[in-house]
Design a protein around this motif. Structure first.
Motif, PDB file in Angstrom:
ATOM      1  N   ARG A   1       9.940  10.549  -0.720  1.00  0.00           N
ATOM      2  CA  ARG A   1      10.028   9.289  -1.449  1.00  0.00           C
ATOM      3  C   ARG A   1      10.807   8.224  -1.143  1.00  0.00           C
ATOM      4  O   ARG A   1      10.433   6.986  -0.812  1.00  0.00           O
TER       5      ARG A   1
ATOM      6  N   GLU B   1       2.258  10.441   3.082  1.00  0.00           N
ATOM      7  CA  GLU B   1       1.790  10.107   4.488  1.00  0.00           C
ATOM      8  C   GLU B   1       3.051  10.098   5.496  1.00  0.00           C
ATOM      9  O   GLU B   1       2.673  10.616   6.408  1.00  0.00           O
TER      10      GLU B   1
ATOM     11  N   SER C   1       2.537   1.303  -3.944  1.00  0.00           N
ATOM     12  CA  SER C   1       1.769   1.361  -5.179  1.00  0.00           C
ATOM     13  C   SER C   1       0.131   1.532  -5.056  1.00  0.00           C
ATOM     14  O   SER C   1      -0.302   1.835  -3.801  1.00  0.00           O
ATOM     15  N   HIS C   2      -0.537   1.328  -6.017  1.00  0.00           N
ATOM     16  CA  HIS C   2      -2.083   1.610  -5.958  1.00  0.00           C
ATOM     17  C   HIS C   2      -2.696   0.229  -5.564  1.00  0.00           C
ATOM     18  O   HIS C   2      -4.089   0.241  -5.531  1.00  0.00           O
ATOM     19  N   ARG C   3      -2.117  -0.762  -5.429  1.00  0.00           N
ATOM     20  CA  ARG C   3      -2.589  -2.089  -5.012  1.00  0.00           C
ATOM     21  C   ARG C   3      -3.173  -2.232  -3.500  1.00  0.00           C
ATOM     22  O   ARG C   3      -2.602  -1.405  -2.563  1.00  0.00           O
TER      23      ARG C   3
ATOM     24  N   GLY D   1       1.418   8.825  -2.613  1.00  0.00           N
ATOM     25  CA  GLY D   1       0.555   8.857  -1.607  1.00  0.00           C
ATOM     26  C   GLY D   1       1.225   8.450  -0.057  1.00  0.00           C
ATOM     27  O   GLY D   1       1.198   8.918   1.084  1.00  0.00           O
TER      28      GLY D   1
ATOM     29  N   GLY E   1      -5.497  -1.099  -2.168  1.00  0.00           N
ATOM     30  CA  GLY E   1      -6.111   0.182  -1.645  1.00  0.00           C
ATOM     31  C   GLY E   1      -5.094   1.433  -1.371  1.00  0.00           C
ATOM     32  O   GLY E   1      -5.340   2.326  -0.707  1.00  0.00           O
ATOM     33  N   GLY E   2      -4.036   1.080  -1.948  1.00  0.00           N
ATOM     34  CA  GLY E   2      -2.929   2.081  -1.739  1.00  0.00           C
ATOM     35  C   GLY E   2      -2.990   3.321  -2.429  1.00  0.00           C
ATOM     36  O   GLY E   2      -3.685   3.180  -3.437  1.00  0.00           O
ATOM     37  N   ASP E   3      -2.417   4.257  -1.842  1.00  0.00           N
ATOM     38  CA  ASP E   3      -2.275   5.666  -2.716  1.00  0.00           C
ATOM     39  C   ASP E   3      -1.280   5.775  -3.759  1.00  0.00           C
ATOM     40  O   ASP E   3      -0.945   6.869  -3.908  1.00  0.00           O
ATOM     41  N   GLY E   4      -0.456   4.902  -3.702  1.00  0.00           N
ATOM     42  CA  GLY E   4       0.524   4.789  -4.663  1.00  0.00           C
ATOM     43  C   GLY E   4       1.892   5.484  -3.801  1.00  0.00           C
ATOM     44  O   GLY E   4       2.152   5.989  -2.772  1.00  0.00           O
TER      45      GLY E   4
ATOM     46  N   GLN F   1       0.946  -1.230  -0.113  1.00  0.00           N
ATOM     47  CA  GLN F   1      -0.038  -0.112   0.109  1.00  0.00           C
ATOM     48  C   GLN F   1       0.909   0.978   0.002  1.00  0.00           C
ATOM     49  O   GLN F   1       0.539   2.259  -0.635  1.00  0.00           O
ATOM     50  N   LYS F   2       2.051   1.200   0.677  1.00  0.00           N
ATOM     51  CA  LYS F   2       2.907   2.273   0.785  1.00  0.00           C
ATOM     52  C   LYS F   2       3.571   2.986  -0.608  1.00  0.00           C
ATOM     53  O   LYS F   2       3.827   3.906  -0.957  1.00  0.00           O
TER      54      LYS F   2
END
Length: 178
Positions: A49, A39, A25-27, A35, A29-32, A22-23
């Motif tokens: 990054r 966070e 990627s968008h998999r 995101g 429910g992650g925000d990529g 999740q940290k």
């Protein structure tokens, strides 16, 4: 006992790995990565990054190795490190998860320590490859180094420009470092 350890390792390991996915990627429910980077900035970390990549990669690796029962004390050490960092983020909210507290990271740290001390069980890659049981002179330092490394990481990456959950104006240098 082996089947119980297998279930425990699979569930906890895959949850930790999923948290890392999740940290970055968008998999799941992650925000990529963007995101994940934001966070960490919101939570008061420097590094942007790079911090998100290191944390996500550590969680993915530690979780998958823990799930597989491969190099179990080292996987548990890494899992305890990253989840200790997560606990420091939630510490000010108290223990209970209903208040977004550190209960869940604490459970993952504790389970990782217990698996390191107990061993991964017969249905593990460690058992298949032969390095079990792991000696206490490896497992005990691993369960100490994991949380200590998490606390050191939090201390070293603490961003003084962030206060009370709101980001103050970032300097050009801080932006360049990110």
């Amino acid at each position: 006992m082996d089947s119980g350890l297998l279930v425990l390792r699979l569930v906890v390991g895959l949850l930790i790995a999923g948290h890392g996915v999740q940290k970055v990627s968008h998999r799941l429910g992650g925000d990529g990565l963007a995101g994940g980077t934001e966070e960490f900035r919101r939570d008061g970390f420097r590094g942007g990054r790079l911090t998100a990549l290191a944390a996500g990669g550590s969680q993915i690796g530690a979780g998958l190795f823990l799930a597989a029962g491969l190099l179990t004390p080292l996987a548990a050490m890494a899992a305890m490190g990253v989840m200790t960092v997560a606990g420091t983020v939630k510490r000010h909210k108290g223990l209970w998860v209903q208040n977004d507290g550190y209960e869940y990271p604490l459970v993952l740290v504790t389970v990782s320590a217990a698996v390191a001390l107990t061993g991964p069980g017969r249905w593990s890659l460690d058992h298949l490859l032969g390095p079990v049981p792991w000696p206490l002179w490896i497992t005990v330092p691993a369960i100490v180094v994991g949380p200590v490394s998490g606390l050191l990481t939090r201390t070293l990456l603490d961003d003084p420009a962030v206060s009370g959950g709101t980001t103050k104006e970032r300097t050009g240098h801080a932006k360049a470092v990110d």
